[in-house]
Motif scaffolding. Structure first.
Motif, PDB file in Angstrom:
ATOM      1  N   GLU A  64      24.973 -15.413 -40.531  1.00  0.00           N
ATOM      2  CA  GLU A  64      23.536 -15.210 -40.327  1.00  0.00           C
ATOM      3  C   GLU A  64      23.175 -13.720 -40.382  1.00  0.00           C
ATOM      4  OE1 GLU A  64      22.082 -17.074 -36.772  1.00  0.00           O
ATOM      5  OE2 GLU A  64      20.074 -16.278 -37.074  1.00  0.00           O
ATOM      6  N   ASP A  65      22.074 -13.431 -41.027  1.00  0.00           N
ATOM      7  CA  ASP A  65      21.535 -12.073 -41.202  1.00  0.00           C
ATOM      8  C   ASP A  65      22.363 -11.198 -42.142  1.00  0.00           C
ATOM      9  OD1 ASP A  65      19.387 -12.637 -39.619  1.00  0.00           O
ATOM     10  OD2 ASP A  65      20.321 -11.899 -37.794  1.00  0.00           O
ATOM     11  N   ARG A  70      17.789 -17.358 -40.676  1.00  0.00           N
ATOM     12  CA  ARG A  70      17.435 -18.620 -40.037  1.00  0.00           C
ATOM     13  C   ARG A  70      16.245 -19.274 -40.723  1.00  0.00           C
ATOM     14  NH1 ARG A  70      18.406 -18.607 -33.541  1.00  0.00           N
ATOM     15  NH2 ARG A  70      20.461 -17.745 -33.954  1.00  0.00           N
ATOM     16  N   LYS A  71      15.271 -18.420 -41.092  1.00  0.00           N
ATOM     17  CA  LYS A  71      14.049 -18.968 -41.681  1.00  0.00           C
ATOM     18  C   LYS A  71      14.275 -19.556 -43.087  1.00  0.00           C
ATOM     19  CE  LYS A  71      12.318 -14.743 -43.644  1.00  0.00           C
ATOM     20  NZ  LYS A  71      11.345 -13.754 -43.821  1.00  0.00           N
ATOM     21  N   ASP A  72      15.431 -19.311 -43.668  1.00  0.00           N
ATOM     22  CA  ASP A  72      15.735 -19.958 -44.956  1.00  0.00           C
ATOM     23  C   ASP A  72      15.750 -21.474 -44.798  1.00  0.00           C
ATOM     24  OD1 ASP A  72      16.040 -17.471 -46.059  1.00  0.00           O
ATOM     25  OD2 ASP A  72      18.238 -17.485 -46.025  1.00  0.00           O
ATOM     26  N   GLY A  73      16.089 -21.931 -43.596  1.00  0.00           N
ATOM     27  CA  GLY A  73      16.117 -23.368 -43.336  1.00  0.00           C
ATOM     28  C   GLY A  73      17.482 -23.978 -43.620  1.00  0.00           C
ATOM     29  N   ASN A 187       9.485 -13.347 -50.475  1.00  0.00           N
ATOM     30  CA  ASN A 187       9.358 -13.791 -49.102  1.00  0.00           C
ATOM     31  C   ASN A 187       8.987 -15.278 -49.110  1.00  0.00           C
ATOM     32  OD1 ASN A 187       8.623 -14.298 -46.505  1.00  0.00           O
ATOM     33  ND2 ASN A 187       7.689 -12.304 -46.207  1.00  0.00           N
ATOM     34  N   GLU A 189       7.704 -17.331 -47.180  1.00  0.00           N
ATOM     35  CA  GLU A 189       6.392 -17.809 -46.705  1.00  0.00           C
ATOM     36  C   GLU A 189       5.247 -17.435 -47.653  1.00  0.00           C
ATOM     37  OE1 GLU A 189       7.536 -15.624 -43.470  1.00  0.00           O
ATOM     38  OE2 GLU A 189       9.080 -17.166 -43.470  1.00  0.00           O
TER      39      GLU A 189
END
Ligand code: ADP
Ligand code: MG
Length: 337
Positions: A64-65, A70-73, A187, A189
């Motif tokens: 992670e990172d 995390r927001k990658d899903g 990004n 989003e």
């Protein structure tokens, strides 16, 4: 008040219970009941090997990172993990058989995460006819990490390797390069346009070239391949160093997608060639096999482009030439571990 030892004992008991329910509920269905996996209820997986076969093994670890956010899903994280492993098998020319999963969990890993993670693995494993044969599940600290070890098979002494390019061999690459790098820049989003969606798809859902690798071996077209994971230049340089050859590469022959070409005035295209994660194959072809490539591309319905050739020297470097055959300095080769 509970004694500390009792608290610890309870904690360990719950953890174990938890771990087993994850294995039973989420991981067992991924074994396809293959007997190699022994229903995930033994210490090891085991399988028989044939005399004229070689087993190919590869492992990837993502943190992670560093390799994912995390927001990658869960869906994208699982896909990227398994697909990049499959790509290593593709670059060897082998056929994948099964994989082992190193799984970490913390508070973030809930039912939803597990369901998405495992359905993503399921979709890919069905496509490539592989299954889960075992693994390990541990409690992580803040940062999650995942690992896959993948097993494949190939006829003995047929494996494609980095040190098998020969003086005068032609260099080909499958598909396009650079799209995954453009996906990485976006990004999640803020994705709006069709092109942005395309780049993102290329970044999270690369297509490991398993069929191409297998046919390069079967039709005796190539003995040397590598997948573009760290960067087009960085990976090609591995072949140069292992085979002790220079690679002469023509800039105008490198295949870029239409959406990538639209951005040429905004980005340094050298970044596209050092970005990596396209998981396309770079492979060498003896001149006499040049005509087989066209047929192969048609059969697989993918693009296979000639981009240069290997030449004997002592330097083992990439000579990158523009339209006027002037050398362009390579500023960056790729991701460094
Ligand atoms: P051990 O204590 O011997 O490491 P475990 O309790 O970790 O065994 O695992 C029990 C069984 O569940 C083993 O067959 C193991 O391969 C399987 N297993 C555990 N974690 C995973 C995972 N993440 N993916 C697939 N199988 C797993
Ligand atoms: Mg274990």
């Amino acid at each position: 008040m509970l004694k500390l030892s009792k608290i610890i004992a309870n904690y360990v008991k719950n953890m174990t219970k938890n771990e087993f329910s994850i294995i039973d509920l989420y991981f067992k269905p991924l074994t396809n009941n293959n007997k190699i996996a022994k229903n995930l209820s033994d210490d090891t997986a085991s399988f028989c090997v044939k005399k004229d076969e070689e087993i190919v093994v590869s492992k990837d670890l993502i943190v992670e990172d560093v390799h994912f956010l995390r927001k990658d899903g869960a869906k994208n994280i699982a896909a990227k993990l398994l697909l990049s492993n499959l790509s290593d098998i593709a670059a060897s020319g082998a056929e994948p058989i099964f994989y082992m999963l190193g799984f970490s969990k913390n508070n973030f890993v809930d039912k939803n995460f597990l369901e998405e993670f495992c359905s993503s693995l399921k979709e890919i494993q069905d496509k490539f006819k592989i299954f889960l044969a075992g693994g390990d599940t541990v409690l992580a600290g803040d940062k999650l990490f995942f690992s896959i070890t993948i097993f494949g098979k190939i006829k003995k002494n047929k494996i494609l390797s980095r040190n098998n390019a020969k003086n005068g061999d032609l260099i080909f690459v499958s598909g396009n390069v650079g799209d995954a790098y453009l996906g990485l820049l976006h990004n999640l989003e803020k994705i709006k346009t069709k092109d942005e969606k395309y780049f993102l798809q290329k970044f999270f859902n690369p297509q490991p070239r398993i069929e191409l690798g297998k046919l390069l071996v079967k039709e005796k077209i190539s003995k040397c391949a590598i997948d573009v994971s760290d960067g087009f230049f960085a990976d090609l340089k591995h072949i140069c160093q292992s085979s002790n050859l220079d690679a002469i590469i023509f800039k105008d022959k490198i295949p870029f997608s239409k959406p990538a070409k639209k951005l040429f005035d905004k980005i340094d295209f050298c970044d596209l060639l050092s970005g990596g994660e396209d998981y396309e194959l770079i492979f060498s072809v003896h001149k006499k096999n040049k005509n087989k490539i066209l047929k192969l591309a048609k059969k697989l319905k993918i693009e296979l482009n000639y981009i240069g050739f290997f030449k004997k020297t002592k330097s083992a470097k990439i000579i990158f030439l523009d339209e006027k055959n002037q050398e362009i300095k390579i500023k960056k080769y790729g991701y460094e571990h």
